[in-house]
Scaffold this active site. Structure first.
Site, PDB file in Angstrom:
ATOM      1  N   HIS A  19      43.041  41.560  45.400  1.00 16.94           N
ATOM      2  CA  HIS A  19      42.846  40.105  45.447  1.00 16.94           C
ATOM      3  C   HIS A  19      43.922  39.387  46.275  1.00 16.94           C
ATOM      4  O   HIS A  19      43.616  38.579  47.150  1.00 16.94           O
ATOM      5  CB  HIS A  19      42.867  39.523  44.030  1.00 16.94           C
TER       6      HIS A  19
ATOM      7  N   ASP B  17      35.308  42.600  46.480  1.00 16.48           N
ATOM      8  CA  ASP B  17      36.510  42.004  45.912  1.00 16.48           C
ATOM      9  C   ASP B  17      36.113  40.567  45.601  1.00 16.48           C
ATOM     10  O   ASP B  17      35.963  39.751  46.511  1.00 16.48           O
ATOM     11  CB  ASP B  17      37.667  42.035  46.920  1.00 16.48           C
ATOM     12  N   HIS B  18      35.936  40.287  44.327  1.00 20.55           N
ATOM     13  CA  HIS B  18      35.314  38.993  43.986  1.00 20.55           C
ATOM     14  C   HIS B  18      36.149  37.800  44.432  1.00 20.55           C
ATOM     15  O   HIS B  18      35.640  36.695  44.538  1.00 20.55           O
ATOM     16  CB  HIS B  18      34.986  38.919  42.493  1.00 20.55           C
TER      17      HIS B  18
END
Lengths: 152, 519
Positions: free
Chosen positions: B271, B208-209
């Site tokens: 996010h 999950d960036h």
């Protein structure tokens, strides 16, 4: 694609103008002032900008209603250097709202506001055409309407 | 007097982990910046001809390379297109031509490009994996990055297993899986089963960036690295929390994809929940991956369910209509290509969430995210309660509560809103800002999220990756909302593109006498 007021370009241009005027550190803007003005009332606006000049650093967004033609945006900054060698600027963004009226919609100018500082909207145009105050509920801290411009 | 502005710091070992010294342009960073050094590795990117590779993965690997964080490695592109190694290298050369790398010499770029290879194959063709196994064979550190549509994950994972690439006698074999990780609880569980058939949990890295962003990681440091915040970080002092992730652009050419996804799946489940977990979790005993992730899971398991019974009270959906964003006119969501005219897919969602645990009982957490909004901004606003007695009569009632604002992007830093006396002969009060900007404080731009995440996967640190139970706990909460919405066939509220969202979303904050922070 049609562009009314690109926030990135506006910021770049304002930065460039301020650097051209003076490389010294600039004072932080204290507030945003959004002024809706009809062509006929421009002298009042000039008085206000002259009053602010050299006193309070601020970003002023002027929306000229009914300017005709294409909606366009111009930027400039009036700066002076204060006693502490800091630059004090009034940044002016002038949106001339064209025949499509695009310059008048808040979506056009809200991305140009500086966040974290108050937003004042000054309705210096005929109030009969003013949007309802609720329109500014999520945008402005204060809305000023000049009652001298009413017809009655 | 001549002053040297840079020097080389020697090799350092701390806490048993190997570190390398780095040549610093900024001497003030001395002692602050050390990178973990991975052993020699080969990374295979599945879907190497896609946008993620172009925009994020290759630039991130190149950035790590020129910073000296990685040196002995190979990058293999694996995709259907009939490219050769040379074509892939030329494509990657164009990816490095962006302004960010314009100062890097051609020699350095060529040294990186020489490390690239390409395997042209469909994802289901075992011959492609035989070729890949040959390329991978000399390397003991093996990383497989799945940058493909999720429908391709099962076949790739299965083929990796059949080719024996999921194991290595000495060294490691790890797989990084991109989002979306499922589209509800059932599909997330299925995907976990597929992965666990060939890989152990400690080999699986669900990316999950958002967790790779410095500003998101700083939430932990801000909370647990300072003595001042944690004592007041609870329901006794905090009135409510707002988490906003606003995008100004619309769905553009991704209408087809978005129709199947929607904002809740696309942004909240992953996010925003990651940010929320870091804000609300209990202090971990240490920073080991499982300790931190266990605390995050506890938050998710404490969320009060939102079901069809209270869905109208705690959720608001919307779709952007025609308007102006970033100075340009845009069309409405229902007019976008690939979008059904009667679509019920949300481009905006606002939630009011409660966490039923000792620390957060009664504190509403408001989440707002969407496309076609007035400004691109991600931030957290923690609003503290009023002082017990208001002795300054001239204090404005609106906006006078102290706030801590964590700027995640595009600004990076934090701001405290405190009240101060207005200079003058009377005691008038108004809020002022105490602001910290990362770039000003540290003199350097923060690294891209994928750099940190890839580096962590290479050294086996999964702290910033999502564990199986975490994924399933978040989908448990989200799936109930999706099921509730599925029963409601009314058209969604519309909001003008460039505005701050549908009017209906104001009601959530109004229920506690508050407003959303201005975009």
């Amino acid at each position: 694609m049609k562009t009314y007021a690109d926030p990135v370009k506006v910021e770049q241009e304002l930065r460039k103008i301020q650097q051209d005027v003076s490389p010294n550190e600039a004072r932080t803007n204290l507030f945003n002032l959004v002024v809706y003005v009809d062509q006929a009332d421009e002298s009042k606006l000039t008085d206000v900008l002259n009053f602010l000049h050299g006193k309070r650093p601020a970003r002023v967004i002027v929306i000229h209603r009914g300017a005709g033609g294409e909606t366009r945006t111009d930027v400039t900054a009036r700066c002076v250097t204060d006693n502490n060698d800091k630059v004090l600027c009034v940044q002016e963004i002038v949106i001339s709202s064209g025949d499509d009226g695009a310059g008048e919609t808040p979506e056009t100018w809200t991305p140009l506001l500086i966040r974290e500082i108050p937003v004042f909207v000054w309705w210096l145009a005929a109030p009969e055409k003013a949007p309802l105050p609720e329109m500014f509920e999520t945008i402005a801290d204060r809305v000023f309407v000049d009652s001298s411009l009413t017809k009655d | 007097m001549a002053v040297s502005l840079s020097h080389f710091s020697g090799l350092v070992k701390a806490g048993g982990s190997p570190y390398i010294g780095v040549m610093f342009a900024n001497p003030l960073m001395d002692g602050l910046q050390f990178a973990k050094e991975p052993s020699p590795f080969i990374i295979t990117i599945f879907g190497a001809t896609g946008d993620l590779t172009r925009k994020k993965l290759i630039p991130a690997l190149f950035s790590l390379f020129i910073k000296g964080n990685i040196s002995q490695f190979k990058v293999v592109g694996f995709a259907r297109r009939p490219w050769t190694k040379e074509v892939f290298q030329e494509e990657c050369r164009s990816m490095l031509a962006i302004g960010h790398f314009s100062h890097v010499s051609d020699t350095q770029k060529q040294a990186f490009l020489d490390k690239l290879d390409f395997v042209s194959s469909t994802f289901g063709d075992s011959a492609g994996y035989t070729k890949l196994a040959e390329v991978v064979k000399p390397w003991e550190g093996r990383l497989f990055f799945l940058s493909t549509p999720p429908d391709d994950y099962p076949v790739i994972v299965e083929q990796l297993g059949l080719a024996g690439l999921n194991k290595v006698e000495h060294g490691y074999s790890r797989v990084i899986v991109e989002k979306p990780f499922g589209r509800d609880l059932a599909t997330a569980k299925e995907l976990n089963e597929v992965l666990s058939a060939e890989f152990e949990e400690n080999q699986i890295y669900r990316i999950d960036h958002y967790l790779g962003k410095e500003t998101v990681q700083n939430i932990l440091v801000l909370r647990f690295g300072n003595g001042i915040l944690e004592p007041i970080w609870n329901s006794r002092y905090i009135d409510h929390i707002q988490i906003t992730v606003a995008e100004s652009i619309g769905v553009g050419t991704r209408g087809n994809y978005y129709e199947k996804s929607g904002t809740l799946r696309d942004m909240v489940q992953n996010h925003i929940f990651q940010v929320m977990n870091l804000l609300l979790m209990e202090p971990p005993n240490d920073l080991s991956p499982d300790t931190v992730r266990s605390e995050k899971v506890k938050v998710l398991r404490s969320l009060r369910p939102i079901t069809y019974k209270n869905i109208d009270q705690y959720t608001v959906r919307g779709q952007y209509a025609a308007g102006v964003t970033q100075g340009q006119p845009v069309r409405g969501y229902l007019e976008e290509d690939g979008v059904a005219k009667d679509s019920l897919t949300e481009t905006f969602v606002a939630l009011q969430i409660y966490v039923d645990n000792w620390r957060w009982e009664g504190v509403p957490i408001f989440i707002r995210t969407g496309k076609g909004l007035g400004r691109k901004v991600s931030e957290v606003v923690v609003t503290f309660k009023e002082p017990p007695l208001q002795i300054f009569k001239n204090q404005a009632t609106d906006g006078s509560q102290n706030q801590l604002i964590l700027h995640l992007q595009p600004e990076e830093g934090f701001t405290f809103h405190l009240n101060a006396k207005i200079p003058g002969y009377t005691t008038q009060v108004r809020p002022v800002n105490m602001k910290c900007d990362y770039e000003d404080a540290f003199g350097e731009a923060t690294p891209e999220a994928y750099e940190r995440l890839i580096l962590d996967a290479l050294v086996g640190d999964s702290t910033l990756y999502t564990r199986r139970d975490e994924i399933e706990a978040s989908w448990t909460f989200i799936t109930r909302i999706l099921q509730g919405w599925a029963q409601d066939k009314r058209p969604l509220p519309q909001y003008r593109a460039g505005s701050s969202g549908p009017e209906e979303s104001k009601a959530l904050l109004a229920s506690i006498g508050q407003k959303w922070r201005k975009l």
